[in-house]
Design an enzyme around this catalytic site. Structure first.
Site, PDB file in Angstrom:
ATOM      1  N   CYS A  39      -6.162   4.486  -3.525  1.00 54.79           N
ATOM      2  CA  CYS A  39      -6.409   3.166  -2.979  1.00 54.79           C
ATOM      3  C   CYS A  39      -7.633   2.400  -3.479  1.00 54.79           C
ATOM      4  O   CYS A  39      -7.510   1.388  -4.173  1.00 54.79           O
ATOM      5  CB  CYS A  39      -6.480   3.327  -1.470  1.00 54.79           C
ATOM      6  SG  CYS A  39      -6.553   1.770  -0.643  1.00 54.79           S
ATOM      7  N   LYS A  54      -5.820  -5.348   3.962  1.00 54.16           N
ATOM      8  CA  LYS A  54      -6.631  -4.143   3.779  1.00 54.16           C
ATOM      9  C   LYS A  54      -7.584  -4.322   2.596  1.00 54.16           C
ATOM     10  O   LYS A  54      -7.140  -4.511   1.477  1.00 54.16           O
ATOM     11  CB  LYS A  54      -5.706  -2.965   3.524  1.00 54.16           C
ATOM     12  CG  LYS A  54      -6.421  -1.679   3.133  1.00 54.16           C
ATOM     13  CD  LYS A  54      -5.421  -0.557   2.941  1.00 54.16           C
ATOM     14  CE  LYS A  54      -6.087   0.673   2.376  1.00 54.16           C
ATOM     15  NZ  LYS A  54      -5.124   1.784   2.223  1.00 54.16           N
ATOM     16  N   ARG A  57      -7.881  -0.918  -6.136  1.00 48.64           N
ATOM     17  CA  ARG A  57      -8.225  -2.266  -5.674  1.00 48.64           C
ATOM     18  C   ARG A  57      -9.447  -2.834  -6.401  1.00 48.64           C
ATOM     19  O   ARG A  57      -9.493  -4.025  -6.728  1.00 48.64           O
ATOM     20  CB  ARG A  57      -8.463  -2.237  -4.161  1.00 48.64           C
ATOM     21  CG  ARG A  57      -7.145  -2.122  -3.411  1.00 48.64           C
ATOM     22  CD  ARG A  57      -7.278  -1.407  -2.085  1.00 48.64           C
ATOM     23  NE  ARG A  57      -5.968  -0.899  -1.718  1.00 48.64           N
ATOM     24  CZ  ARG A  57      -5.107  -1.530  -0.920  1.00 48.64           C
ATOM     25  NH1 ARG A  57      -5.448  -2.661  -0.344  1.00 48.64           N
ATOM     26  NH2 ARG A  57      -3.916  -1.010  -0.677  1.00 48.64           N
ATOM     27  N   SER A  79      -8.188   2.100   5.296  1.00 50.19           N
ATOM     28  CA  SER A  79      -6.817   2.547   5.586  1.00 50.19           C
ATOM     29  C   SER A  79      -6.558   2.643   7.086  1.00 50.19           C
ATOM     30  O   SER A  79      -7.485   2.832   7.875  1.00 50.19           O
ATOM     31  CB  SER A  79      -6.546   3.897   4.930  1.00 50.19           C
ATOM     32  OG  SER A  79      -6.615   3.774   3.532  1.00 50.19           O
ATOM     33  N   LYS A 126       1.620   9.212  -5.399  1.00 54.44           N
ATOM     34  CA  LYS A 126       0.207   8.948  -5.077  1.00 54.44           C
ATOM     35  C   LYS A 126      -0.688  10.175  -5.316  1.00 54.44           C
ATOM     36  O   LYS A 126      -0.323  11.291  -4.962  1.00 54.44           O
ATOM     37  CB  LYS A 126       0.138   8.555  -3.598  1.00 54.44           C
ATOM     38  CG  LYS A 126      -1.249   8.366  -3.026  1.00 54.44           C
ATOM     39  CD  LYS A 126      -1.165   7.838  -1.597  1.00 54.44           C
ATOM     40  CE  LYS A 126      -2.507   7.748  -0.910  1.00 54.44           C
ATOM     41  NZ  LYS A 126      -2.435   7.040   0.384  1.00 54.44           N
ATOM     42  N   ASP A 154      -0.564  -0.769  -4.754  1.00 53.77           N
ATOM     43  CA  ASP A 154      -1.836  -0.201  -5.215  1.00 53.77           C
ATOM     44  C   ASP A 154      -1.694   1.154  -5.881  1.00 53.77           C
ATOM     45  O   ASP A 154      -2.535   1.548  -6.679  1.00 53.77           O
ATOM     46  CB  ASP A 154      -2.835  -0.107  -4.050  1.00 53.77           C
ATOM     47  CG  ASP A 154      -2.404   0.896  -2.996  1.00 53.77           C
ATOM     48  OD1 ASP A 154      -1.190   1.180  -2.882  1.00 53.77           O
ATOM     49  OD2 ASP A 154      -3.283   1.416  -2.274  1.00 53.77           O
ATOM     50  N   ASN A 155      -0.658   1.891  -5.503  1.00 50.37           N
ATOM     51  CA  ASN A 155      -0.399   3.204  -6.127  1.00 50.37           C
ATOM     52  C   ASN A 155       0.967   3.691  -5.661  1.00 50.37           C
ATOM     53  O   ASN A 155       1.611   3.043  -4.832  1.00 50.37           O
ATOM     54  CB  ASN A 155      -1.497   4.221  -5.802  1.00 50.37           C
ATOM     55  CG  ASN A 155      -1.811   4.362  -4.326  1.00 50.37           C
ATOM     56  OD1 ASN A 155      -2.907   4.026  -3.883  1.00 50.37           O
ATOM     57  ND2 ASN A 155      -0.853   4.796  -3.527  1.00 50.37           N
ATOM     58  N   HIS A 194     -10.725  -2.193   1.735  1.00 51.09           N
ATOM     59  CA  HIS A 194     -10.999  -0.844   1.227  1.00 51.09           C
ATOM     60  C   HIS A 194     -11.904  -0.807  -0.010  1.00 51.09           C
ATOM     61  O   HIS A 194     -11.751   0.042  -0.883  1.00 51.09           O
ATOM     62  CB  HIS A 194      -9.696  -0.078   0.960  1.00 51.09           C
ATOM     63  CG  HIS A 194      -9.865   1.383   1.328  1.00 51.09           C
ATOM     64  ND1 HIS A 194      -8.827   2.283   1.295  1.00 51.09           N
ATOM     65  CD2 HIS A 194     -10.970   2.068   1.729  1.00 51.09           C
ATOM     66  CE1 HIS A 194      -9.286   3.469   1.655  1.00 51.09           C
ATOM     67  NE2 HIS A 194     -10.574   3.360   1.930  1.00 51.09           N
ATOM     68  N   HIS A 239       1.572   2.261   4.037  1.00 50.53           N
ATOM     69  CA  HIS A 239       0.683   3.413   4.224  1.00 50.53           C
ATOM     70  C   HIS A 239       0.987   4.045   5.585  1.00 50.53           C
ATOM     71  O   HIS A 239       1.243   3.338   6.559  1.00 50.53           O
ATOM     72  CB  HIS A 239      -0.772   2.907   4.175  1.00 50.53           C
ATOM     73  CG  HIS A 239      -1.798   3.989   4.023  1.00 50.53           C
ATOM     74  ND1 HIS A 239      -2.139   4.826   5.056  1.00 50.53           N
ATOM     75  CD2 HIS A 239      -2.563   4.357   2.962  1.00 50.53           C
ATOM     76  CE1 HIS A 239      -3.079   5.658   4.632  1.00 50.53           C
ATOM     77  NE2 HIS A 239      -3.351   5.396   3.355  1.00 50.53           N
ATOM     78  N   ASP A 246       0.845  -1.192   0.000  1.00 49.41           N
ATOM     79  CA  ASP A 246       0.000   0.000   0.000  1.00 49.41           C
ATOM     80  C   ASP A 246       0.885   1.248   0.000  1.00 49.41           C
ATOM     81  O   ASP A 246       1.599   1.510   0.964  1.00 49.41           O
ATOM     82  CB  ASP A 246      -0.886  -0.027   1.262  1.00 49.41           C
ATOM     83  CG  ASP A 246      -1.994   1.006   1.205  1.00 49.41           C
ATOM     84  OD1 ASP A 246      -1.939   1.881   0.326  1.00 49.41           O
ATOM     85  OD2 ASP A 246      -2.899   0.926   2.032  1.00 49.41           O
ATOM     86  N   ASP A 247       0.861   1.993  -1.110  1.00 51.89           N
ATOM     87  CA  ASP A 247       1.654   3.227  -1.250  1.00 51.89           C
ATOM     88  C   ASP A 247       3.154   2.978  -1.415  1.00 51.89           C
ATOM     89  O   ASP A 247       3.957   3.873  -1.139  1.00 51.89           O
ATOM     90  CB  ASP A 247       1.462   4.184  -0.048  1.00 51.89           C
ATOM     91  CG  ASP A 247       0.066   4.741   0.075  1.00 51.89           C
ATOM     92  OD1 ASP A 247      -0.765   4.493  -0.809  1.00 51.89           O
ATOM     93  OD2 ASP A 247      -0.187   5.441   1.073  1.00 51.89           O
TER      94      ASP A 247
END
Lengths: 460, 460
Positions: free
Chosen positions: A79, A132, A83, A157, A306, A285-286, A134, A233, A39-40
């Site tokens: 996010c 996660k 996903r 998150s 991001k 994810d990004n 989301h 994240h 994540d991130d």
């Protein structure tokens, strides 16, 4: 420049459904499939992608024993949309999940979407989502309602509660929603803890994942594991064992613990004797959350991060390994996106693609298994419901852009800038003046896309 | 922060000579030593350092079979000073070669400097310099007067003639020197061609190098090959075989040809049966020439490039391999500089370090051969005769800086900014306010350095 021919072919393709995957014969064991999602995490945050002070020996080894992509994209720069697109194999705009969902959101992934898990489970796969989610925290949106046998994790998150939020604006909004609980840790559809100790999360996800692997192998079923980690994240947390160990500071500690987790998963596969029948993939994810400064990651040589449709917001590490099936040590410049994981998983599992909808991903197995070049790069970059840029082949045209890292808001271009991403991966040199024909072709692709697109019901 | 103890030790060290290398016993074969130097290659320009569209399979393999450094520095951000420092093992300022030499310069590397070749040849090494010298083109400065049995190459940059210069200011200066010839290609001390076909240069250097390897092995002598390529310095030229082949454009073609050359060298070593007795190293003289835009390289996540004392100007790829001696697949965060190559080569060759002068390099063989952590990072960053920054441990303090890529001239800081290079490799977050003690310690190191430094006679 697009050849006239390939351009016409592309238009034709984007108007029709993409070709459906053939159904594989029943002969042979069906492979296990694992998607590990950070994540991130930025394009430049792993050792094998050039970071100088974050050590990722397990991911580096996975790349050395498999394939590493240099032109692989998340489907969105934030996010939830990213996903939704990964699990459904479709652009976020088609799913309606265009924005980041909040703990007070009433939306989520729609019933009519088919997730990878939903496609695989009826054919005999054991499925688990650990980490996660989301894609909606209300019961109808939870993983267990979208194809997963099991769920364990935080449904959104890790900064979305009064205890962990870092953004005053967000806290203000939160205060208008007294019903929002402390960060929930869920098992299946029940909250089992509130505000869990986040330092233990990566280890706990890993333990759960390993338990699922053991259970599945014992049951004799092939399995699909979707392991979307909560980190890196912000707020960042690492376990005792990793805290203060990385030269890169806490961000590095957290990434090194994720790397450890990948090593544990692969070690378990070997121990269970299923590594030669299991595809393991890793991506994010990004891009990196640059406004978090030292607590955010690095997109390496790519521009921005991001929340932006510059390359740093969406281009990601992607590593895949499958001993005996994926040739070792391949670095590929083949194009790929997280939306390709849906058709790839289905193809490998011998499951036919649904014929009633449009998919944006294509089967990557020829790239993975045979080191073939794959399709020509082709991607629409959305931020929210707004189309911001398009890539076709080497070319990327921006209709509008923003720069969260520098605080610059949205610029809409009267004269859209054009970049050659192969020669200029950092998006520095606008070539629109010298290539008006390419600009025109890309604008036509965009018009065609807008004309034929059927957006899903907006979820925020 | 510096511990008081390590700080005192450092001051003591910088005031005295560094410890001298022990003389190794005569037993055992002495190793062959190869230094391959690229020109203006950036930190981010190789596949194994994260470039998405330049393929460098031979260098990637060399890293996989050896060691790859992530904190290795050229001794200067421009050409001649960097080369003087590499060959003499001393800061450019000590050698007097502070500036880039021009074809009308009357200066060069001084007689009193000892190059690696000069130290090794009397002990029985065959020595060759093949490529770009740039330490003076007058007879007294040529490689053959500084320890090399052979020389073949262009004695300065490939843009330093009327036929190839790209800079109008430079052409104007050139026109004041009608005696300056077209780009000379030299063999030993004779010009054998003028304005040679630069598309053939990398291949010709490679052929010459291979001839030297064969001759040396035939003669039974250990050898030292210094192979400073002319490229990817602008103007860029690649051979027919590589032109138009890289996704990155001409710059990529040129780097991919250098990568091919490395492969040829290593293939020849294997063919001659000496690969297990040969250390091969690869690095670059300074960072990417960013003002050349698409024709310049990339420093990856590092700030700025050539001509700047931000990290992008001086931090470089460094790969070393020696089958059977250097453990495979090591990525080290150990500190190193090109000035370490002098003591390292002498140590491995069993040659005692000269005791009459100050060296800035230290023997890297414990890092290379045993994967030991090596010394604490410690470097003075000069631009010309001006000290611009210092690094000690994780910390870097800038006294002044410039930014060629953005066109910003020199900024001298009243309040010197401080960066933690381990946590913030891109030099984004000034921590001087929160770490005044570190600033004070680094300023004291600088004062001590200035007080004790004996600059060499300026050569431009």
């Amino acid at each position: 420049m697009l050849s006239r021919r390939s351009f016409q072919r592309l238009l034709a393709q984007s108007a029709l459904s993409l070709p459906l995957g053939r159904v594989l014969g029943a002969a042979g064991q069906r492979p296990n499939l694992i998607i590990i999602l950070a994540d991130d995490l930025g394009y430049g945050d792993l050792g094998c992608y050039g970071h100088p002070t974050i050590r990722t020996p397990h991911l580096d080894r996975m790349a050395a024993e498999g394939v590493r992509f240099t032109q692989f994209y998340a489907a969105a720069a934030v996010c939830s949309p990213s996903r939704a697109a990964l699990l459904a194999g479709r652009l976020p705009i088609r799913t309606g999940v265009n924005q980041v969902l909040s703990p007070w959101s009433t939306g989520g992934i729609q019933k009519q979407e088919i997730t990878i898990a939903e496609a695989l489970r009826p054919t005999g796969y054991a499925t688990a989502c650990i980490g996660k989610w989301h894609l909606g925290h209300l019961p109808q949106y939870l993983p267990t309602r979208h194809g997963f046998d099991r769920y364990f994790g935080i449904p959104y998150s890790n900064d979305m509660s009064r205890a962990t939020a870092g953004n005053p604006q967000f806290i203000k909004q939160l205060n208008q929603h007294p019903e929002v609980p402390g960060t929930p840790l869920m098992r299946d559809e029940k909250v089992v803890e509130t505000e869990p100790d986040q330092r233990r999360l990566t280890a706990r996800y890993t333990e759960e994942a390993i338990r699922f692997l053991r259970d599945s192998v014992r049951s004799g079923k092939p399995f699909f594991l979707y392991l979307p980690h909560t980190f890196p994240h912000v707020p960042l947390f690492a376990s005792e064992r990793f805290r203060g160990k990385s030269a890169r500071g806490l961000y590095g500690d957290v990434v090194e613990e994720l790397d450890w987790s990948v090593g544990e998963i692969r070690r378990t596969l070997a121990e269970l004797g299923v590594e030669k029948n299991t595809l393991v993939t890793f991506t994010s994810d990004n891009g990196p959350w640059l406004i978090k400064k030292q607590e955010g990651g690095s997109a390496g040589l790519l521009r921005e991060g991001k929340g932006s449709t510059w390359e740093g917001g969406m281009r990601e590490p992607f590593i895949a390994c499958w001993p005996g099936r994926i040739p070792p040590g391949v670095v590929t410049q083949s194009f790929g996106t997280t939306m390709d994981l849906f058709p790839t998983c289905l193809k490998l599992a011998g499951v036919e693609m649904p014929r009633d909808r449009e998919f944006d991903g294509v089967d990557l197995s020829p790239v993975l298994l045979e080191n073939k070049p794959g399709r020509e790069a082709f991607l629409f970059y959305y931020l929210g419901a707004n189309l911001r840029a398009v890539r076709h082949g080497p070319w990327k045209l921006h209709l509008a852009s923003n720069s969260p890292a520098t605080g610059d808001g949205v610029t809409r271009y009267d004269r859209p800038p054009l970049y050659n991403l192969l020669e200029d991966p950092s998006e520095k040199y606008d070539l629109s003046d010298s290539h008006p024909d390419v600009v025109r072709d890309l604008l036509q692709l965009i018009e065609e896309h807008k004309r034929t697109l059927k957006p899903g019901p907006p979820q925020v």
